[in-house]
Design a protein around this motif. Sequence first.
Motif, PDB file in Angstrom:
ATOM      1  N   THR B  43       0.817  -1.222   0.000  1.00 26.88           N
ATOM      2  CA  THR B  43       0.000   0.000   0.000  1.00 26.88           C
ATOM      3  C   THR B  43       0.850   1.272   0.000  1.00 26.88           C
ATOM      4  O   THR B  43       0.304   2.370   0.000  1.00 26.88           O
ATOM      5  CB  THR B  43      -0.938   0.012   1.233  1.00 26.88           C
ATOM      6  N   TYR B  75      -0.254  14.847   8.889  1.00 25.84           N
ATOM      7  CA  TYR B  75      -1.146  13.728   8.602  1.00 25.84           C
ATOM      8  C   TYR B  75      -1.674  13.146   9.907  1.00 25.84           C
ATOM      9  O   TYR B  75      -1.041  13.255  10.965  1.00 25.84           O
ATOM     10  CB  TYR B  75      -0.406  12.650   7.802  1.00 25.84           C
ATOM     11  N   HIS B  77      -2.641   9.743  10.275  1.00 21.71           N
ATOM     12  CA  HIS B  77      -2.183   8.351  10.420  1.00 21.71           C
ATOM     13  C   HIS B  77      -0.888   8.302  11.241  1.00 21.71           C
ATOM     14  O   HIS B  77       0.130   8.884  10.863  1.00 21.71           O
ATOM     15  CB  HIS B  77      -1.949   7.781   9.013  1.00 21.71           C
ATOM     16  N   SER B  82       1.772   8.486   5.649  1.00 19.34           N
ATOM     17  CA  SER B  82       0.601   8.756   4.788  1.00 19.34           C
ATOM     18  C   SER B  82       0.996   9.226   3.400  1.00 19.34           C
ATOM     19  O   SER B  82       0.342   8.865   2.410  1.00 19.34           O
ATOM     20  CB  SER B  82      -0.318   9.791   5.444  1.00 19.34           C
ATOM     21  N   ILE B  86      -0.528   7.925  -0.216  1.00 16.77           N
ATOM     22  CA  ILE B  86      -1.158   8.812  -1.201  1.00 16.77           C
ATOM     23  C   ILE B  86      -0.460   8.673  -2.560  1.00 16.77           C
ATOM     24  O   ILE B  86      -1.106   8.526  -3.603  1.00 16.77           O
ATOM     25  CB  ILE B  86      -1.115  10.278  -0.708  1.00 16.77           C
ATOM     26  N   SER B  89      -1.472   5.452  -4.322  1.00 11.92           N
ATOM     27  CA  SER B  89      -2.785   5.477  -4.992  1.00 11.92           C
ATOM     28  C   SER B  89      -2.754   6.334  -6.258  1.00 11.92           C
ATOM     29  O   SER B  89      -3.427   6.020  -7.239  1.00 11.92           O
ATOM     30  CB  SER B  89      -3.875   5.969  -4.038  1.00 11.92           C
TER      31      SER B  89
ATOM     32  N   ASN C  50      -5.782   0.456  -1.353  1.00 12.26           N
ATOM     33  CA  ASN C  50      -4.914   1.026  -0.329  1.00 12.26           C
ATOM     34  C   ASN C  50      -5.226   0.397   1.019  1.00 12.26           C
ATOM     35  O   ASN C  50      -6.038  -0.522   1.094  1.00 12.26           O
ATOM     36  CB  ASN C  50      -5.029   2.561  -0.293  1.00 12.26           C
ATOM     37  N   GLU C  51      -4.578   0.882   2.054  1.00 11.63           N
ATOM     38  CA  GLU C  51      -4.712   0.268   3.380  1.00 11.63           C
ATOM     39  C   GLU C  51      -6.135   0.371   3.917  1.00 11.63           C
ATOM     40  O   GLU C  51      -6.749   1.442   3.884  1.00 11.63           O
ATOM     41  CB  GLU C  51      -3.753   0.963   4.362  1.00 11.63           C
ATOM     42  N   ASP C  54      -6.079   1.003   9.222  1.00  9.69           N
ATOM     43  CA  ASP C  54      -6.282   2.251   9.980  1.00  9.69           C
ATOM     44  C   ASP C  54      -7.065   3.251   9.123  1.00  9.69           C
ATOM     45  O   ASP C  54      -6.580   3.706   8.091  1.00  9.69           O
ATOM     46  CB  ASP C  54      -4.907   2.846  10.339  1.00  9.69           C
ATOM     47  N   ASP C  56      -7.447   6.245   9.361  1.00  7.26           N
ATOM     48  CA  ASP C  56      -6.757   7.526   9.191  1.00  7.26           C
ATOM     49  C   ASP C  56      -6.010   7.609   7.861  1.00  7.26           C
ATOM     50  O   ASP C  56      -5.777   8.707   7.351  1.00  7.26           O
ATOM     51  CB  ASP C  56      -5.764   7.754  10.340  1.00  7.26           C
ATOM     52  N   VAL C  57      -5.634   6.478   7.291  1.00  4.69           N
ATOM     53  CA  VAL C  57      -4.948   6.499   5.994  1.00  4.69           C
ATOM     54  C   VAL C  57      -5.889   7.092   4.944  1.00  4.69           C
ATOM     55  O   VAL C  57      -5.513   7.991   4.189  1.00  4.69           O
ATOM     56  CB  VAL C  57      -4.482   5.083   5.578  1.00  4.69           C
ATOM     57  N   PHE C  59      -8.498   8.933   5.491  1.00  2.00           N
ATOM     58  CA  PHE C  59      -8.703  10.338   5.860  1.00  2.00           C
ATOM     59  C   PHE C  59      -7.600  11.206   5.240  1.00  2.00           C
ATOM     60  O   PHE C  59      -7.872  12.249   4.639  1.00  2.00           O
ATOM     61  CB  PHE C  59      -8.712  10.466   7.399  1.00  2.00           C
ATOM     62  N   ASP C  60      -6.347  10.753   5.384  1.00  2.00           N
ATOM     63  CA  ASP C  60      -5.210  11.529   4.854  1.00  2.00           C
ATOM     64  C   ASP C  60      -5.202  11.566   3.328  1.00  2.00           C
ATOM     65  O   ASP C  60      -4.845  12.585   2.729  1.00  2.00           O
ATOM     66  CB  ASP C  60      -3.897  10.947   5.387  1.00  2.00           C
ATOM     67  N   ILE C  61      -5.584  10.466   2.688  1.00  2.00           N
ATOM     68  CA  ILE C  61      -5.618  10.452   1.211  1.00  2.00           C
ATOM     69  C   ILE C  61      -6.671  11.450   0.712  1.00  2.00           C
ATOM     70  O   ILE C  61      -6.400  12.257  -0.188  1.00  2.00           O
ATOM     71  CB  ILE C  61      -5.935   9.034   0.668  1.00  2.00           C
ATOM     72  N   ALA C  64      -5.423  15.010   1.226  1.00  2.00           N
ATOM     73  CA  ALA C  64      -4.346  15.356   0.290  1.00  2.00           C
ATOM     74  C   ALA C  64      -4.902  15.610  -1.102  1.00  2.00           C
ATOM     75  O   ALA C  64      -4.503  16.565  -1.786  1.00  2.00           O
ATOM     76  CB  ALA C  64      -3.307  14.226   0.252  1.00  2.00           C
TER      77      ALA C  64
END
Lengths: 130, 130, 130
Positions: B43, B75, B77, B82, B86, B89, C50-51, C54, C56-57, C59-61, C64
Amino acid sequence: MVKKFNIHSRSQIDFIDITLEILKSVEESNTINGFCYIFIPHTTASVTINENADPDVVFDIKKALEKIVPFEENYKHLEGNSAAHIKASLMGSSEIIFIESGKLVLGTWQGIYFCEFDGPRTRNVLIKIT
Amino acid sequence: MVKKFNIHSRSQIDFIDITLEILKSVEESNTINGFCYIFIPHTTASVTINENADPDVVFDIKKALEKIVPFEENYKHLEGNSAAHIKASLMGSSEIIFIESGKLVLGTWQGIYFCEFDGPRTRNVLIKIT
Amino acid sequence: MVKKFNIHSRSQIDFIDITLEILKSVEESNTINGFCYIFIPHTTASVTINENADPDVVFDIKKALEKIVPFEENYKHLEGNSAAHIKASLMGSSEIIFIESGKLVLGTWQGIYFCEFDGPRTRNVLIKIT
């Protein structure tokens, strides 16, 4: 078998709607049920699927990409087209579309775009249908 | 059958040219006409196709990605990586390349890169050829 | 055959974990060895891997992406959702995952996310398994 067709971009950043050409290839293949794979054999061009109803969408995508990856930016690569390479990797070099009942399975607003990032040039689009 | 090979990234952000390894797998499969699918089962890593002639291109891509998605950025996480998620992805976890006459169909300047965004680590690359 | 399922996004930008739905489709297909193709037939939504450990990953993506492509930005497209179209093209409309021994080949931390960029809405996810 890989099919190839040519495309002529008209400016440095240019999105060209290739949906009709892809549709034609699918029809000619007489495939009822399968996949259409599109591959761009260039390092400064891509393929993407997005709206082809209002041309302003493509205008906004091109402008946003130029803002995210500016053409001038103290790049190291001497050829000066690093921004085009970066955009190409962000957008991707291939797409896969399902074929059902002899037709491409696309959403109502979806069209297929060849994305030029270092034009104008003559380019190739490769297609394989299974 | 899924083939797997290991790769060792040497820094936090590291692009490793895996074209030769992929070519070898295609040759060993004796596939004349088909597809090579590459999948990254992580990931915080990706695969991309871009120029492998001038290493400055990859230098510029890595630098641009770092500017678009900075490593430090408040971030949420807690693991602190993080930015790597990003980037992964944005760049994507798979690529498909056509095989014709027993060879990968790549453009003149195209190479295949494993993209590490949270190294150094030992990673896997998965390949399936049909 | 193309399988379709519905999904209901709950906010403008919303990542929905569809891993279990995809797993169920693979099981129902009784495919031992093959591929699962996922396609999003919309121009303001995507799919990404993606992960999913958690939250929060994700959330951060999402945060961003909103920073890279802000919703408000003097776009030309009158519908006002150009940012969603741009994010959709950056993230991509399809994913391919290997199937081995009747199971999806995903890394330990990998989950499959439907990415909404112009919700809330009811959306479709298309799947084809070979």
